[in-house]
Design a protein around this motif. Structure first.
Motif, PDB file in Angstrom:
ATOM      1  N   LEU A  19      45.330 -77.119   2.309  1.00 48.95           N
ATOM      2  CA  LEU A  19      46.427 -76.671   1.851  1.00 48.95           C
ATOM      3  C   LEU A  19      47.322 -77.890   1.178  1.00 48.95           C
ATOM      4  CD1 LEU A  19      47.913 -73.807   3.901  1.00 48.95           C
ATOM      5  CD2 LEU A  19      46.268 -73.523   1.907  1.00 48.95           C
ATOM      6  N   PRO A  20      47.785 -77.714   0.008  1.00 47.03           N
ATOM      7  CA  PRO A  20      48.452 -78.959  -0.531  1.00 47.03           C
ATOM      8  C   PRO A  20      50.001 -79.028  -0.577  1.00 47.03           C
ATOM      9  CG  PRO A  20      48.270 -77.213  -2.239  1.00 47.03           C
ATOM     10  CD  PRO A  20      47.647 -76.605  -1.060  1.00 47.03           C
ATOM     11  N   ASP A  49      62.440 -68.297   0.192  1.00 45.81           N
ATOM     12  CA  ASP A  49      61.575 -69.432   0.428  1.00 45.81           C
ATOM     13  C   ASP A  49      60.906 -69.925  -0.808  1.00 45.81           C
ATOM     14  OD1 ASP A  49      60.459 -71.615   1.596  1.00 45.81           O
ATOM     15  OD2 ASP A  49      59.753 -70.628   3.267  1.00 45.81           O
ATOM     16  N   LEU A  50      61.358 -70.997  -1.471  1.00 44.62           N
ATOM     17  CA  LEU A  50      60.760 -71.359  -2.513  1.00 44.62           C
ATOM     18  C   LEU A  50      59.860 -72.486  -2.442  1.00 44.62           C
ATOM     19  CD1 LEU A  50      63.776 -70.972  -5.003  1.00 44.62           C
ATOM     20  CD2 LEU A  50      61.827 -69.366  -4.836  1.00 44.62           C
ATOM     21  N   PHE A  51      58.544 -72.729  -3.017  1.00 41.06           N
ATOM     22  CA  PHE A  51      57.740 -73.694  -2.748  1.00 41.06           C
ATOM     23  C   PHE A  51      57.350 -73.569  -1.092  1.00 41.06           C
ATOM     24  CE2 PHE A  51      60.657 -75.282  -6.001  1.00 41.06           C
ATOM     25  CZ  PHE A  51      59.633 -75.464  -7.129  1.00 41.06           C
ATOM     26  N   ALA A  52      57.143 -72.319  -0.690  1.00 37.84           N
ATOM     27  CA  ALA A  52      57.021 -72.031   0.775  1.00 37.84           C
ATOM     28  C   ALA A  52      55.846 -72.750   1.390  1.00 37.84           C
ATOM     29  CB  ALA A  52      56.896 -70.404   1.022  1.00 37.84           C
ATOM     30  N   GLU A  67      65.396 -60.064   8.680  1.00 33.91           N
ATOM     31  CA  GLU A  67      64.454 -59.229   8.367  1.00 33.91           C
ATOM     32  C   GLU A  67      64.084 -59.118   7.067  1.00 33.91           C
ATOM     33  OE1 GLU A  67      63.150 -56.740  10.381  1.00 33.91           O
ATOM     34  OE2 GLU A  67      63.971 -57.344  12.154  1.00 33.91           O
ATOM     35  N   GLN A  68      64.607 -59.794   6.085  1.00 32.39           N
ATOM     36  CA  GLN A  68      64.322 -59.901   4.633  1.00 32.39           C
ATOM     37  C   GLN A  68      64.053 -61.177   4.363  1.00 32.39           C
ATOM     38  OE1 GLN A  68      67.491 -57.810   2.362  1.00 32.39           O
ATOM     39  NE2 GLN A  68      68.145 -56.431   4.052  1.00 32.39           N
ATOM     40  N   ILE A  69      62.880 -61.414   4.086  1.00 31.70           N
ATOM     41  CA  ILE A  69      62.226 -62.717   3.727  1.00 31.70           C
ATOM     42  C   ILE A  69      61.142 -62.907   2.824  1.00 31.70           C
ATOM     43  CG2 ILE A  69      61.241 -64.977   4.784  1.00 31.70           C
ATOM     44  CD1 ILE A  69      61.977 -63.948   7.416  1.00 31.70           C
ATOM     45  N   THR A  70      61.378 -63.625   1.508  1.00 28.03           N
ATOM     46  CA  THR A  70      60.461 -63.765   0.372  1.00 28.03           C
ATOM     47  C   THR A  70      60.172 -65.096   0.291  1.00 28.03           C
ATOM     48  OG1 THR A  70      61.616 -61.618  -0.554  1.00 28.03           O
ATOM     49  CG2 THR A  70      59.806 -63.241  -1.863  1.00 28.03           C
ATOM     50  N   SER A  71      58.836 -65.255   0.649  1.00 27.09           N
ATOM     51  CA  SER A  71      58.135 -66.680   0.708  1.00 27.09           C
ATOM     52  C   SER A  71      57.268 -66.772  -0.782  1.00 27.09           C
ATOM     53  CB  SER A  71      57.115 -66.849   1.500  1.00 27.09           C
ATOM     54  OG  SER A  71      57.758 -66.791   2.623  1.00 27.09           O
ATOM     55  N   VAL A  72      57.794 -67.667  -1.776  1.00 31.02           N
ATOM     56  CA  VAL A  72      57.071 -67.683  -2.843  1.00 31.02           C
ATOM     57  C   VAL A  72      56.482 -69.139  -3.174  1.00 31.02           C
ATOM     58  CG1 VAL A  72      57.229 -67.979  -5.543  1.00 31.02           C
ATOM     59  CG2 VAL A  72      58.885 -66.318  -4.236  1.00 31.02           C
ATOM     60  N   ASP A  73      55.054 -69.257  -3.535  1.00 28.29           N
ATOM     61  CA  ASP A  73      54.344 -70.435  -3.776  1.00 28.29           C
ATOM     62  C   ASP A  73      53.247 -69.996  -4.676  1.00 28.29           C
ATOM     63  OD1 ASP A  73      54.310 -73.144  -1.919  1.00 28.29           O
ATOM     64  OD2 ASP A  73      52.361 -72.654  -3.127  1.00 28.29           O
ATOM     65  N   LYS A  74      52.798 -71.040  -5.658  1.00 30.56           N
ATOM     66  CA  LYS A  74      51.901 -70.864  -6.584  1.00 30.56           C
ATOM     67  C   LYS A  74      50.527 -70.795  -5.929  1.00 30.56           C
ATOM     68  CE  LYS A  74      51.837 -75.528  -8.687  1.00 30.56           C
ATOM     69  NZ  LYS A  74      51.938 -76.117  -9.981  1.00 30.56           N
ATOM     70  N   ASP A  75      50.435 -71.660  -5.079  1.00 33.76           N
ATOM     71  CA  ASP A  75      49.119 -71.708  -4.467  1.00 33.76           C
ATOM     72  C   ASP A  75      48.439 -70.559  -3.605  1.00 33.76           C
ATOM     73  OD1 ASP A  75      46.966 -74.052  -3.750  1.00 33.76           O
ATOM     74  OD2 ASP A  75      47.086 -73.008  -1.683  1.00 33.76           O
ATOM     75  N   TYR A  76      47.425 -70.172  -4.245  1.00 32.40           N
ATOM     76  CA  TYR A  76      46.546 -69.030  -3.501  1.00 32.40           C
ATOM     77  C   TYR A  76      46.425 -69.144  -1.961  1.00 32.40           C
ATOM     78  CZ  TYR A  76      43.289 -65.128  -2.751  1.00 32.40           C
ATOM     79  OH  TYR A  76      42.871 -64.094  -2.082  1.00 32.40           O
ATOM     80  N   GLY A  77      45.920 -70.172  -1.694  1.00 34.24           N
ATOM     81  CA  GLY A  77      45.602 -70.531  -0.123  1.00 34.24           C
ATOM     82  C   GLY A  77      46.887 -70.567   0.615  1.00 34.24           C
ATOM     83  N   CYS A  78      47.966 -71.099   0.299  1.00 38.85           N
ATOM     84  CA  CYS A  78      49.149 -71.037   0.660  1.00 38.85           C
ATOM     85  C   CYS A  78      49.894 -69.523   1.045  1.00 38.85           C
ATOM     86  CB  CYS A  78      50.310 -71.843   0.150  1.00 38.85           C
ATOM     87  SG  CYS A  78      50.138 -73.597   0.113  1.00 38.85           S
TER      88      CYS A  78
END
Length: 181
Positions: A19-20, A49-52, A67-78
Motif C-alpha cells: 500500500l502507498p 478521514d481524508l487520504f485515509a 459511530e459516523q466515520i467516512t474514510s476517503v482514499d483514491k487507492d483501491y488497495g487502501c
C-alpha cells in the motif's frame, strides 16, 4: 500499527506492504487523540478521514465509540483494506474510493472532525486546497475542526481559517476552524 485506546485498545493491525502509505506514528496519534478527547465526546461526533491510507485514524475513532466515520482514499488497495478491517472488527466505517479534492467538491455532508493526512511532498498551493474546499463548501459543523497532518518543515499558518499547530517528532498537526467575526 496499533489501536491506542477504546474497545480495541492494544490490537495490532498489519497493512499489506504494497500500500502507498505513511501511517501516523503511534506517538503522534496518541498526542492528537489526547487533544481531541479534551474537546469532544467521541460518541457524539462524525468524522471524515481524508487520504485515509490504511485507515489508522478511522480505526482509532471507531475504537473510542465514534459511530459516523467516512474514510476517503483514491487507492483501491487502501479502500479494500479499510473495508475488510472495518468488517473484521465490526467498525462503523464507510470507505469511499475517490480523489479527495473531487470528493470535497461534491459532498454536502457536514462533520465534526475532518482529518487529512495528505502526502508530505504536496506544495503549499495543493495543501491550501484542503481548507479552502472544506470551508467554501461548509463541510464542518459549527464547532468542528479540520486537522491536517504534515511534515514539521511545512508551514500552513497562512492558510484559510488556520488556528494553531502542534508538532510531535517529524509530524505536525495544523488545526483549522471557523473564525468568529
Amino acid at each position: 500499527m496499533r489501536i491506542i485506546s477504546g474497545l480495541y485498545k492494544g490490537r495490532r493491525i498489519t497493512a499489506p506492504k504494497k500500500l502507498p502509505v505513511r501511517p501516523t506514528t503511534d506517538m503522534a496519534k496518541e498526542a492528537l487523540f489526547n487533544i481531541i478527547n479534551n474537546l469532544y465526546y467521541f460518541d457524539d461526533i462524525s468524522v471524515l478521514d481524508l487520504f485515509a491510507g490504511t485507515g489508522n485514524i478511522s480505526y482509532e475513532f471507531a475504537s473510542r465509540g465514534t459511530e459516523q466515520i467516512t474514510s476517503v482514499d483514491k487507492d483501491y488497495g487502501c479502500v479494500k483494506f479499510i473495508e475488510k478491517t472495518a468488517e473484521d472488527f465490526n467498525m462503523p466505517i464507510k470507505a469511499v474510493k475517490a480523489d479527495v479534492f473531487k470528493y470535497l467538491k461534491t459532498t454536502n455532508l457536514k462533520h465534526t472532525i475532518i482529518f487529512a493526512d495528505p502526502p508530505y511532498d504536496f506544495s503549499i498551493d495543493t495543501f491550501s486546497k484542503i481548507p479552502e474546499l472544506v470551508f467554501q463548501n461548509q463541510l464542518l459543523e459549527d464547532d468542528g475542526l479540520l486537522i491536517v497532518e504534515h511534515s514539521k518543515h511545512t508551514d500552513l499558518s497562512n492558510l484559510t481559517n488556520y488556528s494553531h499547530s502542534k508538532s510531535y517528532g517529524g509530524n505536525r498537526f495544523s488545526f483549522f476552524e471557523y473564525t468568529i467575526e
